[in-house]
Design a protein around this motif. Structure first.
Motif, short mmCIF file in Angstrom:
data_model
loop_
_atom_site.label_atom_id
_atom_site.label_comp_id
_atom_site.label_asym_id
_atom_site.label_seq_id
_atom_site.Cartn_x
_atom_site.Cartn_y
_atom_site.Cartn_z
N LEU A 186 0.83 -1.20 0.00
CA LEU A 186 0.00 0.00 0.00
C LEU A 186 0.86 1.25 0.00
O LEU A 186 2.00 1.24 0.48
CB LEU A 186 -0.90 0.03 1.24
N GLY A 187 0.28 2.35 -0.52
CA GLY A 187 0.93 3.65 -0.43
C GLY A 187 1.42 4.16 -1.76
O GLY A 187 0.75 4.00 -2.79
N ALA A 188 2.61 4.76 -1.75
CA ALA A 188 3.24 5.23 -2.98
C ALA A 188 3.89 4.03 -3.67
O ALA A 188 4.86 3.47 -3.18
CB ALA A 188 4.28 6.30 -2.67
N ILE A 189 3.32 3.60 -4.79
CA ILE A 189 3.78 2.41 -5.50
C ILE A 189 4.75 2.87 -6.58
O ILE A 189 4.35 3.40 -7.62
CB ILE A 189 2.60 1.64 -6.12
N ARG A 190 6.05 2.69 -6.33
CA ARG A 190 7.04 3.29 -7.23
C ARG A 190 8.25 2.41 -7.48
O ARG A 190 9.16 2.81 -8.19
CB ARG A 190 7.50 4.63 -6.66
N CYS A 191 8.28 1.20 -6.90
CA CYS A 191 9.46 0.35 -7.00
C CYS A 191 9.25 -0.74 -8.06
O CYS A 191 8.48 -1.68 -7.84
CB CYS A 191 9.78 -0.28 -5.65
N ARG A 247 -2.18 -8.04 -2.84
CA ARG A 247 -3.15 -6.94 -2.98
C ARG A 247 -2.39 -5.61 -2.96
O ARG A 247 -1.71 -5.29 -1.98
CB ARG A 247 -4.17 -6.97 -1.84
N ILE A 248 -2.50 -4.85 -4.04
CA ILE A 248 -1.81 -3.57 -4.17
C ILE A 248 -2.85 -2.44 -4.19
O ILE A 248 -3.82 -2.51 -4.93
CB ILE A 248 -0.96 -3.52 -5.47
N HIS A 249 -2.64 -1.44 -3.35
CA HIS A 249 -3.53 -0.28 -3.30
C HIS A 249 -2.67 0.96 -3.13
O HIS A 249 -1.68 0.95 -2.40
CB HIS A 249 -4.50 -0.37 -2.11
N GLY A 250 -3.05 2.05 -3.81
CA GLY A 250 -2.32 3.29 -3.63
C GLY A 250 -2.21 4.09 -4.91
O GLY A 250 -3.05 3.99 -5.81
N ARG A 251 -1.14 4.88 -4.97
CA ARG A 251 -0.93 5.80 -6.09
C ARG A 251 0.35 5.40 -6.81
O ARG A 251 1.45 5.73 -6.37
CB ARG A 251 -0.83 7.24 -5.57
N PRO A 252 0.24 4.69 -7.92
CA PRO A 252 1.45 4.27 -8.64
C PRO A 252 2.15 5.47 -9.30
O PRO A 252 1.49 6.39 -9.81
CB PRO A 252 0.91 3.30 -9.71
N ALA A 253 3.47 5.43 -9.30
CA ALA A 253 4.27 6.37 -10.10
C ALA A 253 4.46 5.70 -11.46
O ALA A 253 5.42 4.97 -11.69
CB ALA A 253 5.60 6.65 -9.42
N TYR A 254 3.52 5.92 -12.37
CA TYR A 254 3.49 5.17 -13.63
C TYR A 254 4.77 5.35 -14.43
O TYR A 254 5.16 4.45 -15.20
CB TYR A 254 2.27 5.60 -14.46
#
Length: 386
Positions: free
Chosen positions: A206-211, A232-239
């Motif tokens: 969860l959270g900032a998904i950036r990795c 389960r992934i939730h949050g704001r991806p850094a696309y």
């Protein structure tokens, strides 16, 4: 106390959390900053929000130009900033704007620098990195307080590279990314799952998904071992950090991306999980090794055992408190879960539940202490008032 809060993204949920803390502590903040996304908000947690323009993830050149333009145009904010006793800046780019605003509009205010990440640009030895560090040092001489979210930021960067110390102010306040609970805590620390502890083990990220490497590890494991994991992934991806985030998450069995969430969703999202993925490789050996992310506090508060790496600050956090899972490498997750028995899992939960709860959440007393510290900072010198 009137406070001007300069932020990099008005739509960042972490900004709203800090505003709630400031208001609960007795401050009267006005929030000024850039925004990412479709539109800026008019209000943030009850505080007025002033839009300084739109910026974008990964476009550092555009952000630099927008920052310079905002710094040069702060004169138009004179009426908004009138009477501000503290100018708080979240990130280096906003510190430049805040220092300019103080000089032109709020000349008696104390300046506080809130640094929650160390960008890789700040750590190189090329001309641009050295120039950025020089700019930061110059701006910090005008600050009466530095706020960090991890002790490793102070130890590994500000002291080691920027020369911060007893003879080189400003003083440092450690303000961890704890869950904010303003009312009497009423949520269970560790909501029992409605199914027995057994495979597949559910991992929440969860959270900032950036990795990118974390996503690769989890999607590969979910694809090969649907018997072992449910991700389960939730949050704001850094696309911008991923080749094709949507394809990777939608085409992987036993892995689901649930989109953004709000703070009230955390008890459910973590309460339904066995583990929290608290591993980050995005800036390996640098920021990723030093940070203490929101998710380690949130998952610990709501009962999902954090999984972190040994030898990084998150791993040291877990080791010092005697709970969690610490791996030498994220790839070791498969072997760990393969060997995990229901009895060993129950022992992990017991150790988590035994940890002091206030290590994971901030209450009204913490908000009052924060504002009191900021109030004291306004009385400290800021480079002779220049």
């Amino acid at each position: 106390m009137k406070l001007a809060y300069f932020v990099h993204d008005l739509n960042d949920p972490a900004v709203a959390r800090r505003v709630r803390m400031l208001r609960a502590g007795g401050a009267e903040p006005v929030v000024l900053g850039f925004y990412r996304g479709d539109a800026p908000p008019d209000m943030i947690a009850g505080a007025e929000a002033i839009d300084l323009g739109r910026t974008y993830d990964g476009r550092l050149g555009h952000r630099a130009r927008a920052t310079l333009a905002a710094a040069l145009g702060v004169g138009r904010l004179r009426e908004i900033l009138a009477g501000a006793e503290v100018v708080l800046a979240r990130s280096l780019e906003m510190l430049l704007v805040a220092v300019a605003a103080r000089r032109l509009c709020a000349t008696s205010a104390g300046v506080v620098y809130e640094c929650l990440d160390i960008h890789r640009m700040m750590l190189g030895q090329n001309l641009s990195s050295r120039t950025m560090r020089g700019l930061e040092r110059a701006l910090m001489r005008r600050c009466s307080l530095l706020v960090v979210s991890s002790p490793a930021f102070t130890r590994e960067y500000f002291e080691a590279l920027q020369g911060l110390g007893p003879d080189a102010p400003p003083p440092v306040l450690l303000l961890e990314n704890k869950v904010l609970e303003l009312d009497e805590p009423s949520l269970s620390r560790a909501r029992e799952r409605e199914r027995s502890a057994a495979r597949p083990w559910r991992i929440a990220w969860l959270g900032a998904i950036r990795c990118r490497r974390s996503l690769d590890i989890l999607t590969d494991l979910a694809r090969r071992r649907p018997d072992l994991v449910d991700v389960r992934i939730h949050g704001r991806p850094a696309y911008s950090e991923f080749a094709d985030f949507a394809a990777q998450t939608t085409q992987t069995p036993n892995l689901m991306f649930g989109g953004a969430y709000v703070a009230d969703d955390l008890p459910r999202l973590y309460g339904d999980a066995d583990f929290c993925w608290a591993i980050d490789y995005m800036e390996e050996g640098q920021n990723s090794a030093w940070l203490l992310p929101n998710r380690v506090y949130e998952s610990s508060r709501f009962g999902a055992t954090p999984i972190a790496l040994k030898g990084v600050e998150t791993g040291r956090f877990l080791e010092a408190r005697g709970f969690g899972v610490r791996l030498a490498d994220g790839l070791d997750i498969e072997a760990f879960l393969d060997q995990l028995t229901p009895e060993a899992y129950a022992a992990l939960r017991t150790r988590l539940q035994a940890a002091p709860s206030h290590d994971f959440y901030a209450d009204r007393s913490d908000c009052l202490a924060l504002v009191e510290t900021l109030s004291a900072a306004r009385r400290l010198p800021t480079d002779g008032g220049k």
